[in-house]
Design a protein around this motif. Structure first.
Motif, mmCIF file in Angstrom:
data_model
loop_
_atom_site.group_PDB
_atom_site.id
_atom_site.type_symbol
_atom_site.label_atom_id
_atom_site.label_comp_id
_atom_site.label_asym_id
_atom_site.label_seq_id
_atom_site.Cartn_x
_atom_site.Cartn_y
_atom_site.Cartn_z
ATOM 1 N N ALA A 475 0.821 -1.216 0.000
ATOM 2 C CA ALA A 475 0.000 0.000 0.000
ATOM 3 C C ALA A 475 0.854 1.265 0.000
ATOM 4 C CB ALA A 475 -0.928 -0.010 1.212
ATOM 5 N N ARG A 476 1.992 1.237 0.678
ATOM 6 C CA ARG A 476 2.833 2.428 0.737
ATOM 7 C C ARG A 476 3.445 2.771 -0.623
ATOM 8 N NH1 ARG A 476 6.301 1.746 6.403
ATOM 9 N NH2 ARG A 476 4.475 1.754 7.821
ATOM 10 N N GLN A 477 3.428 1.827 -1.532
ATOM 11 C CA GLN A 477 4.033 2.041 -2.850
ATOM 12 C C GLN A 477 2.983 2.359 -3.925
ATOM 13 O OE1 GLN A 477 5.116 -0.780 -0.872
ATOM 14 N NE2 GLN A 477 6.656 0.682 -0.132
ATOM 15 N N ARG A 478 1.751 2.679 -3.526
ATOM 16 C CA ARG A 478 0.692 2.906 -4.508
ATOM 17 C C ARG A 478 1.048 4.030 -5.486
ATOM 18 N NH1 ARG A 478 -0.747 -1.417 -3.330
ATOM 19 N NH2 ARG A 478 -2.712 -2.044 -2.348
ATOM 20 N N ALA A 479 1.587 5.128 -4.972
ATOM 21 C CA ALA A 479 1.923 6.253 -5.853
ATOM 22 C C ALA A 479 3.023 5.863 -6.837
ATOM 23 C CB ALA A 479 2.362 7.458 -5.016
ATOM 24 N N LEU A 480 4.025 5.127 -6.339
ATOM 25 C CA LEU A 480 5.115 4.675 -7.208
ATOM 26 C C LEU A 480 4.587 3.752 -8.295
ATOM 27 C CD1 LEU A 480 8.219 4.435 -7.735
ATOM 28 C CD2 LEU A 480 8.177 2.460 -6.180
ATOM 29 N N VAL A 481 3.728 2.825 -7.879
ATOM 30 C CA VAL A 481 3.139 1.876 -8.833
ATOM 31 C C VAL A 481 2.304 2.618 -9.868
ATOM 32 C CG1 VAL A 481 1.424 0.037 -9.050
ATOM 33 C CG2 VAL A 481 3.190 -0.108 -7.283
ATOM 34 N N ALA A 482 1.534 3.609 -9.421
ATOM 35 C CA ALA A 482 0.695 4.369 -10.358
ATOM 36 C C ALA A 482 1.542 5.099 -11.391
ATOM 37 C CB ALA A 482 -0.169 5.364 -9.583
ATOM 38 N N ASP A 483 2.685 5.640 -10.969
ATOM 39 C CA ASP A 483 3.575 6.322 -11.920
ATOM 40 C C ASP A 483 4.103 5.346 -12.966
ATOM 41 O OD1 ASP A 483 3.226 8.722 -10.632
ATOM 42 O OD2 ASP A 483 5.068 8.556 -9.436
ATOM 43 N N PHE A 484 4.507 4.166 -12.522
ATOM 44 C CA PHE A 484 5.018 3.162 -13.464
ATOM 45 C C PHE A 484 3.931 2.737 -14.445
ATOM 46 C CE2 PHE A 484 8.382 1.712 -10.184
ATOM 47 C CZ PHE A 484 9.315 2.586 -10.726
ATOM 48 N N GLN A 485 2.721 2.515 -13.929
ATOM 49 C CA GLN A 485 1.627 2.084 -14.799
ATOM 50 C C GLN A 485 1.251 3.180 -15.789
ATOM 51 O OE1 GLN A 485 -1.245 0.943 -11.791
ATOM 52 N NE2 GLN A 485 -0.674 -1.228 -11.950
ATOM 53 N N ALA A 486 1.295 4.431 -15.353
ATOM 54 C CA ALA A 486 0.996 5.533 -16.271
ATOM 55 C C ALA A 486 2.027 5.623 -17.387
ATOM 56 C CB ALA A 486 0.952 6.851 -15.494
ATOM 57 N N ALA A 487 3.250 5.173 -17.091
ATOM 58 C CA ALA A 487 4.311 5.159 -18.114
ATOM 59 C C ALA A 487 4.245 3.916 -18.990
ATOM 60 C CB ALA A 487 5.671 5.241 -17.431
ATOM 61 N N GLY A 488 3.238 3.063 -18.756
ATOM 62 C CA GLY A 488 3.054 1.887 -19.597
ATOM 63 C C GLY A 488 3.987 0.743 -19.284
ATOM 64 N N LYS A 489 4.487 0.678 -18.064
ATOM 65 C CA LYS A 489 5.454 -0.361 -17.712
ATOM 66 C C LYS A 489 4.779 -1.540 -17.012
ATOM 67 C CE LYS A 489 9.233 2.972 -17.353
ATOM 68 N NZ LYS A 489 10.298 3.558 -16.513
ATOM 69 N N SER A 490 5.382 -2.720 -17.186
ATOM 70 C CA SER A 490 4.938 -3.916 -16.473
ATOM 71 C C SER A 490 5.677 -3.983 -15.143
ATOM 72 C CB SER A 490 5.238 -5.167 -17.305
ATOM 73 O OG SER A 490 4.611 -5.098 -18.557
ATOM 74 N N LEU A 491 5.024 -4.578 -14.137
ATOM 75 C CA LEU A 491 5.593 -4.578 -12.791
ATOM 76 C C LEU A 491 5.808 -5.990 -12.262
ATOM 77 C CD1 LEU A 491 3.514 -1.708 -11.141
ATOM 78 C CD2 LEU A 491 5.770 -1.573 -12.204
ATOM 79 N N LEU A 492 6.873 -6.149 -11.508
ATOM 80 C CA LEU A 492 7.175 -7.395 -10.811
ATOM 81 C C LEU A 492 7.373 -7.053 -9.331
ATOM 82 C CD1 LEU A 492 7.945 -10.452 -10.970
ATOM 83 C CD2 LEU A 492 10.323 -9.696 -11.151
ATOM 84 N N TYR A 493 6.636 -7.734 -8.477
ATOM 85 C CA TYR A 493 6.702 -7.490 -7.035
ATOM 86 C C TYR A 493 7.514 -8.603 -6.377
ATOM 87 C CZ TYR A 493 2.760 -4.338 -7.953
ATOM 88 O OH TYR A 493 1.948 -3.343 -8.440
ATOM 89 N N ALA A 494 8.358 -8.229 -5.381
ATOM 90 C CA ALA A 494 9.155 -9.206 -4.641
ATOM 91 C C ALA A 494 9.003 -8.963 -3.141
ATOM 92 C CB ALA A 494 10.625 -9.124 -5.050
#
Length: 686
Positions: A475-494
């Motif tokens: 949850a603390r990374q929601r803003a970071l994740v939103a920025d990546f998604q807005a840039a059209g990037k795929s995400l991998l969580y660890a």
């Protein structure tokens, strides 16, 4: 009812008499669809079909029944020139030899019989279509025949027959290759019975509603919904989506997708020709039967000048009644220089293209490319490579830095073939990070990977896997994740020990030459550059903005691509489409010219008009430049030929130039144009 005019083991020739071309095409399409039929050759001029099959008596009966009663709604019929066959070429060659040794009376009879067909086609062309090049072909054969120059007449007839044979067999073999690639349906599939047992049944028996089992490495044979199991499914060949997608109960799957991990039980909803890949196949089949819309520039220029020669000859004879002047005028064939010089220029350009990493399948493709004002790209494999790259690494634990996060994920990820994991593995290798020992790796199909490193439990995968299944909050990374998604990037969580460890952002690996290629295409006069992709909106728009594209069509299905091309063409655009997947086949055929990448699927390479043989997108700009230069040369040659031949024609009409001198000067102009085409082509190659 067709009759068998010739039969050999595994081969039939059927004669349809005076059946219309639509009836013949319907029979050919129906017979071609039978399993076991290897090839079907339609010869419209003779009203016959040559069928090669596996030799079984049962299939022979099916062929005869379908040929006699094809389906009521056959594909549209291609209006192509009559096909020539090898026997016709051989007979024409024999006639040339015989006319040199036979007595003149016998040679005369032979020649009249040999040229009759060509002369008749010229008469038909004149009646139905007006003054076409076929009319001058007929005149070029008729004049030496009437003057008793039988060897010359027969040799001219041989050249006409040979050209027809090369054209018809090339088109036929290309079509057969394409059709053979469409026969991809499996013979049998595994269906779950009411008692839970699996039974193998013929694919053709599926009607919809069945429960099909699809295992690792197998192709999904139907469009349907997953009712049991978890898997990763690669549907890039169908939709262009670059990443394997997780599929679980309730998710839709498409025919032509491949299960890369796991196993699925799928309820069949659309089968056979109703599936996504079936619609692609039907579109391509229909396109094969439609007439081509591009008439080559050389034929168009030549046809326009046929009337000049004929009108001049008629005027000269009406005024002078001088047969020698008439003969001299007929020696000035405006179309001759164009018909010979243009193919030389095109073939030289095609040769140069091949030397520089591009295979051009025909002259009209080069002509069409020169006139293109809009280029449409499929994203994956064209503007990008078919791989991912890690763009951002965000450690979320104070005990771990970038290198440590990459090393841990790569050490577990090297045991899976998933593209996201492979991208992290490649990054670790490029940084020469050491492998971290770990326990056995547990794969959660469609979700992620887990193992133990030094007593710690390490997991990586999708957000759904870590947050919803393992209750690890990001949850603390929601803003970071939103920025990546807005840039059209795929995400991998660890995560490690149920706490966030890192987030990796990835994107399709852009070809290094893509920005420069797009800039060069604009400099060459391409007004619009468009991208079509199956990617989600944010990812597609971010990518298009980075490259400065004029339009981006996102979340597109395979059949949508051809519709977009059709709409652009309806708006007046002249389109080149660049693609590499099975799903690009319809769009490649719908465009004015289709261009496939070197690693494209077989169907894309067979469908395309041009294939790049080097995996470099800048070769596309090279091809556009070459095509434009070639067409400038052709039009320049045309102006030279018209100017010189007009002067010769004036001399012939005025009686200044006798027939022999006229022929010599006319042929000299033709040779000069040919040499000019070769020299100009050689300079471009250098």
């Amino acid at each position: 009812m067709p009759t068998i005019v010739h039969e050999m083991p595994r081969r039939l020739r059927l004669k349809f008499g005076r059946a219309p071309a639509s009836r013949l095409a319907a029979a050919a399409a129906a017979v071609r669809s039978l399993a076991g039929v290897r090839s079907v050759r339609m010869v419209s001029a003779c009203g016959s079909l040559a069928v090669a099959y596996d030799g079984s008596a049962a299939l022979r009966g099916q062929i005869l029944r379908l040929a006699a009663n094809p389906p009521p709604e056959p594909p549209p019929v291609a209006c192509q020139p009559p096909a020539s066959d090898g026997a016709g070429v051989a007979l024409a060659a024999a006639a040339v030899a015989a006319s040199l040794v036979l007595p003149r009376p016998a040679a005369a009879v032979l020649t009249f019989a040999n040229v009759a067909g060509t002369v008749w086609r010229g008469i038909e062309a004149a009646i139905r279509h007006g003054m076409k090049v076929e009319v001058l072909d007929a005149l070029a054969i008729s004049l030496p025949t009437l003057r008793g120059e039988y060897a010359t007449a027969n040799f001219t007839r041989f050249l006409v027959e040979l050209a027809g044979y090369i054209e018809s067999t090339t088109v036929e073999r290309s079509d057969e290759l394409l059709r053979s690639l469409l026969h991809r349906a499996p013979d049998d599939v595994w269906v779950e019975q009411d008692d839970g047992e699996l039974r193998q049944v013929p694919f053709a028996s599926l009607a919809g509603g069945e429960r099909l089992a699809v295992g690792l490495g197998e192709t999904v044979p139907v469009d349907g919904t997953v009712i049991a199991g978890d898997a990763y499914v690669d549907q890039s060949a169908v939709t262009g989506e670059s990443l394997p997608l997780p599929r679980s109960p309730g998710d839709a799957v498409l025919a032509g997708s491949i299960v890369t991990e796991g196993r699925l039980l799928v309820r069949a909803e659309r089968v056979g020709s109703a599936t996504t890949t079936g619609r692609i196949a039907r579109y391509i089949q229909d396109a094969l039967e439609r007439p081509a819309e591009i008439q080559s520039v050389s034929d168009a220029l030549a046809d326009r000048r046929v009337g000049i020669t004929l009108a001049s000859a008629a005027g000269v004879f009406a005024l002078t009644r001088d047969w020698r002047r008439l003969e001299s005028v007929f020696m000035v064939d405006y179309s001759c220089t164009v018909k010979l010089g243009t193919p030389i220029a095109l073939k030289t350009a095609m040769y140069n293209a091949a030397r520089n990493g591009c295979l051009v399948k025909s002259g009209p493709a080069l002509e069409a490319l020169a006139g293109v004002d809009t280029i449409v790209f499929d994203k994956t494999g064209t503007l990008t490579h078919n791989t991912l790259e890690v763009t951002d690494i965000c450690p979320l634990s104070p005990e771990v830095d970038e290198a440590g996060a990459v090393a841990m994920v790569a050490s577990l990820g090297e045991h899976t073939s998933h593209p996201i994991a492979r991208a992290v593995v490649d990054l670790a290798r490029s940084r020469r990070l050491a492998h971290i020992p770990h326990e056995d790796v547990n794969f959660i199909v469609g979700h992620g990977v887990e193992s133990r490193i030094g007593g710690d439990t390490v997991r990586f995968g999708s957000r759904h896997y870590l947050e919803d299944d393992e209750n690890i909050s990001f949850a603390r990374q929601r803003a970071l994740v939103a920025d990546f998604q807005a840039a059209g990037k795929s995400l991998l969580y660890a995560a490690r020990n149920r706490r966030p460890l890192a987030v990796f952002a990835l994107r399709d690996r852009l070809r290094g030459e893509s920005p420069q290629t797009i800039a060069r295409l604009r400099a060459l006069g391409i007004r619009r550059i468009v991208m079509i992709t199956g990617d989600h909106r944010a990812k597609a728009l971010a990518f298009g903005e980075a490259l400065g594209l004029d339009a981006v069509h996102y979340e597109q299905q395979p059949e949508d691509k051809a519709g977009i091309i059709a709409q652009l063409r309806a708006d007046g655009a002249r389109i080149a489409y660049v693609g590499d997947g099975v799903n690009d086949g319809p769009a490649l055929m719908a465009a004015d010219v289709g261009i496939a990448m070197p690693r494209a699927a077989d169907i894309a390479r067979a469908t395309a008009d041009i294939v790049l043989t080097e995996d470099r997108l800048d070769r596309l700009a090279d091809m556009v430049a070459l095509s434009q230069q070639t067409m400038k040369l052709i039009h320049s040659n045309f102006r030279v030929a018209v100017g010189a031949n007009t002067a010769i024609l004036a001399g012939a009409a005025g009686g200044v130039l006798p027939a022999l001198t006229t022929a010599t000067l006319h042929n000299g102009v033709t040779i000069a144009v040919l040499i000019r085409s070769l020299i100009a082509g050689s300079r471009r190659a250098a």
